[in-house]
Design a protein around this motif. Structure first.
Motif, PDB file in Angstrom:
ATOM      1  N   THR A 267       1.167  -1.516   0.008  1.00  0.00           N
ATOM      2  CA  THR A 267       0.059   0.208   0.485  1.00  0.00           C
ATOM      3  C   THR A 267       0.898   1.129  -0.213  1.00  0.00           C
ATOM      4  N   SER A 319       2.220  -2.766  -7.273  1.00  0.00           N
ATOM      5  CA  SER A 319       3.153  -2.701  -6.418  1.00  0.00           C
ATOM      6  C   SER A 319       4.032  -4.813  -6.166  1.00  0.00           C
ATOM      7  N   PRO A 380      -8.321 -17.800  -6.372  1.00  0.00           N
ATOM      8  CA  PRO A 380      -8.697 -18.289  -4.736  1.00  0.00           C
ATOM      9  C   PRO A 380      -7.771 -17.757  -3.890  1.00  0.00           C
TER      10      PRO A 380
HETATM   11  C1  HEM Z   1      -1.584  -2.508  -2.681  1.00  0.00           C
HETATM   12  C2  HEM Z   1      -1.634  -2.704  -1.832  1.00  0.00           C
HETATM   13  C3  HEM Z   1      -1.837  -4.381  -2.238  1.00  0.00           C
HETATM   14  C4  HEM Z   1      -1.233  -5.373  -3.458  1.00  0.00           C
HETATM   15  C5  HEM Z   1      -1.152  -4.625  -4.636  1.00  0.00           C
HETATM   16  C6  HEM Z   1      -1.823  -6.243  -2.956  1.00  0.00           C
HETATM   17  C7  HEM Z   1      -1.413  -7.620  -3.209  1.00  0.00           C
HETATM   18  C8  HEM Z   1      -2.373  -8.964  -3.761  1.00  0.00           C
HETATM   19  C9  HEM Z   1      -1.748 -10.214  -4.051  1.00  0.00           C
HETATM   20  C10 HEM Z   1      -1.048 -10.193  -5.152  1.00  0.00           C
HETATM   21  C11 HEM Z   1      -1.856 -11.145  -3.148  1.00  0.00           C
HETATM   22  C12 HEM Z   1      -2.217 -12.754  -3.666  1.00  0.00           C
HETATM   23  C13 HEM Z   1      -0.881 -13.725  -3.835  1.00  0.00           C
HETATM   24  C14 HEM Z   1      -1.240 -14.816  -5.109  1.00  0.00           C
HETATM   25  O1  HEM Z   1      -1.836 -15.171  -5.005  1.00  0.00           O
HETATM   26  O2  HEM Z   1       0.010 -15.371  -5.068  1.00  0.00           O
HETATM   27  C15 HEM Z   1      -2.917 -10.542  -2.501  1.00  0.00           C
HETATM   28  C16 HEM Z   1      -2.928 -11.779  -1.386  1.00  0.00           C
HETATM   29  C17 HEM Z   1      -3.635 -11.006  -0.376  1.00  0.00           C
HETATM   30  N1  HEM Z   1      -3.337 -10.300   0.531  1.00  0.00           N
HETATM   31 FE1  HEM Z   1      -2.425  -8.556  -0.733  1.00  0.00          FE
HETATM   32  N2  HEM Z   1      -2.042  -6.472  -1.848  1.00  0.00           N
HETATM   33  C18 HEM Z   1      -2.292  -5.135  -0.790  1.00  0.00           C
HETATM   34  C19 HEM Z   1      -2.576  -4.806   0.084  1.00  0.00           C
HETATM   35  C20 HEM Z   1      -3.421  -5.321   0.777  1.00  0.00           C
HETATM   36  C21 HEM Z   1      -4.108  -5.096   2.457  1.00  0.00           C
HETATM   37  C22 HEM Z   1      -4.020  -3.877   3.357  1.00  0.00           C
HETATM   38  C23 HEM Z   1      -4.262  -6.163   2.866  1.00  0.00           C
HETATM   39  C24 HEM Z   1      -4.777  -6.650   4.700  1.00  0.00           C
HETATM   40  C25 HEM Z   1      -4.113  -5.708   5.509  1.00  0.00           C
HETATM   41  C26 HEM Z   1      -3.537  -7.589   2.067  1.00  0.00           C
HETATM   42  C27 HEM Z   1      -3.889  -9.206   2.183  1.00  0.00           C
HETATM   43  C28 HEM Z   1      -4.030  -9.843   1.786  1.00  0.00           C
HETATM   44  C29 HEM Z   1      -3.534 -10.734   2.020  1.00  0.00           C
HETATM   45  C30 HEM Z   1      -4.740 -11.778   3.369  1.00  0.00           C
HETATM   46  C31 HEM Z   1      -3.406 -12.022   0.667  1.00  0.00           C
HETATM   47  C32 HEM Z   1      -3.927 -13.698   0.833  1.00  0.00           C
HETATM   48  C33 HEM Z   1      -4.851 -14.581   0.365  1.00  0.00           C
HETATM   49  C34 HEM Z   1      -4.412 -15.330  -0.095  1.00  0.00           C
HETATM   50  O3  HEM Z   1      -3.802 -16.467  -0.317  1.00  0.00           O
HETATM   51  O4  HEM Z   1      -5.526 -16.310  -0.232  1.00  0.00           O
HETATM   52  N3  HEM Z   1      -2.688  -6.912   0.653  1.00  0.00           N
HETATM   53  N4  HEM Z   1      -2.465  -9.294  -2.175  1.00  0.00           N
END
Ligand code: HEM
Length: 431
Positions: A267, A319, A380
């Motif tokens: 973020t 990012s 997922p």
């Molecule tokens: C610009 C901000 C963000 C970006 C670009 C981003 C990007 C991503 C991406 C690409 C994944 C998928 C990973 C995968 O499939 O291998 C992911 C998973 C995740 N993100 Fe974000 N994220 C951001 C912000 C946040 C925030 C603010 C939180 C919570 C506080 C968060 C919590 C999570 C969680 C818990 C997962 C795991 C989901 C799962 O495995 O089911 N993310 N994020």
């Protein structure tokens, strides 16, 4: 005229089919150039066009096309997120290994499903809505501090990352986890050290810093969770109280660490990269500044433009640029067969500029529609915090443009990572 002709000649030569094919052929994740770290997009474009499924020297695949990423992200039966096989030799028996193999993002069902269910509920629109008023106060306070710093005649420029972008997610996730304000100091350093250890090539120093950060973070959370067990809060708004009944102690601690890591650097970089990209596209920035200037009057169009602008910033300078999977059965991609156990790098940064999905992909187009970018992944494991990230970026970028519409980038220093793209320092002058 001579300079302009020379510049155009260099541009044409750089984009000639031979140069692009050569770039794609030379690409190796283990030996990236400084030029690549500065601007990976010419290489990504070359890969999308000439080698969308590039076999690297270690046998892994570097996949860049938009459609292939969607296919792989959607299929978690063939493509596993479990990193035990990959991380065991990389980290050895260590806390880094324990951490990265316990968080939901690097697991498959059943652990993934169980933790995700609780987290998605904890990050529900209601829980996030409850954070908004405080977020606006935090952002406004940071802008006041910046204005005061700037009023000091010795302060010609200041670092937007330090004073603004990185401070916001720390406060938000600190609130989400209920970390007392005065104890939030070390959170950013821990998060950077743990995420730094995920780079494709790891130095001993990065490994040591990562392990130390996990150890200190675990100690800290252990006390916080013990306190919460004795004095639970409303599980509708407090993440730890929500997760306490359904996760083991180890699962709970590591997934709290993951939450900070997932939501912090990404973020911070969305806000920093977005404001930097806007400065590079003044015509687009002008539209958004006009919209933000009248946003106080609550017009639907200005709010709508801010929303599509954030989506475009997510696409344009994602990012999180790289994801990973490992096949657990043989599969076919573009007519080729690959065996079970194939490691795959999913290049979000390239897919989000794939011309087969995005018209003029190298242009920042704030009203782009449709904009089905993959910045949050897909399928997922799609980001569970995406609504929170969007809210933080809207509040932060909107308020910044209202307060400092004439900011100029004085100098910048990229963090120099291939997985997480963003600035270590972004110095701005405020008019
Ligand atoms: C610009 C901000 C963000 C970006 C670009 C981003 C990007 C991503 C991406 C690409 C994944 C998928 C990973 C995968 O499939 O291998 C992911 C998973 C995740 N993100 Fe974000 N994220 C951001 C912000 C946040 C925030 C603010 C939180 C919570 C506080 C968060 C919590 C999570 C969680 C818990 C997962 C795991 C989901 C799962 O495995 O089911 N993310 N994020």
């Amino acid at each position: 005229l001579a300079f302009s002709l020379f510049y155009r000649l260099v541009t044409v030569l750089n984009n000639s089919p031979q140069t692009l094919a050569h770039l794609a052929e030379q690409f190796e994740l283990a030996s990236l150039t400084q030029e690549f770290y500065r601007d990976p997009y010419p290489t990504y474009a070359a890969l999308v066009e000439h080698a969308p499924v590039k076999v690297l020297k270690d046998g892994s695949l570097f996949v860049t096309s938009y459609q292939d990423l969607r296919t792989i992200y959607a299929d978690n039966r063939t493509f596993s997120s479990d990193k035990t096989v990959e991380f065991t030799p990389k980290f050895g028996p260590s806390l880094l290994l324990e951490h990265h193999t316990s968080s939901l993002v690097f697991n498959d069902p059943p652990l993934h499903t169980r933790v995700r269910q609780e987290l998605v509920a904890a990050l529900s629109p209601r829980a996030i809505g409850a954070l908004q008023a405080n977020l606006e106060v935090v952002v406004s306070g940071l802008l006041d501090n910046i204005a005061a710093l700037h009023a000091d005649s010795n302060c010609r420029s200041l670092d937007l990352i330090e004073h603004f972008a990185s401070a916001i997610p720390i406060e938000v996730i600190g609130n989400l986890l209920g970390v007392p304000t005065e104890q939030r100091g070390p959170l950013r350093g821990w998060s950077l050290a743990i995420l730094g250890a995920l780079e494709p090539v790891l130095t001993d120093e990065q490994r040591q810093l990562g392990n130390q950060a996990v150890s200190e973070f675990l100690d800290f959370l252990h006390d916080l969770v013990a306190h919460r067990r004795r004095f639970p809060l409303d599980p509708q708004v407090d993440v730890i109280s929500r997760l306490l009944p359904s996760l083991s102690e180890k699962e709970l601690l590591h997934n709290c660490i993951f939450l900070l890591n997932a939501g912090h650097e990404t973020t911070t970089n969305l806000i920093g990269n977005g404001l930097e990209a806007l400065a590079r596209f003044p015509d687009q920035a002008a539209k958004l500044k006009r919209a933000c200037a009248i946003q106080n009057r609550g017009t639907i169009q200005s709010d709508q433009l801010l929303k599509t602008a954030i989506e475009e910033c997510l696409r344009f300078e994602s990012s999180n640029q790289l994801g990973n999977r490992r096949s657990v059965m043989p599969f076919q991609l573009r007519g080729h067969s690959y065996p079970s156990g194939t490691r795959i790098h999913l290049c979000i940064g390239a897919a989000n500029r794939d011309p087969s999905e995005f018209i003029e992909p190298n242009r920042l187009e704030l009203e782009r529609s449709p904009n089905r970018h993959l910045a949050f992944g897909y399928g997922p494991h799609v980001c569970a915090g995406l609504n929170l990230a969007r809210l933080e970026a809207r509040v932060a970028i909107g308020a910044w443009l209202q307060r400092f519409p004439n900011y100029k980038i004085e100098s910048s220093q990229l963090a120099g990572r291939v997985r997480f793209r963003g600035f270590k320092e972004l110095r701005v002058e405020l008019d």
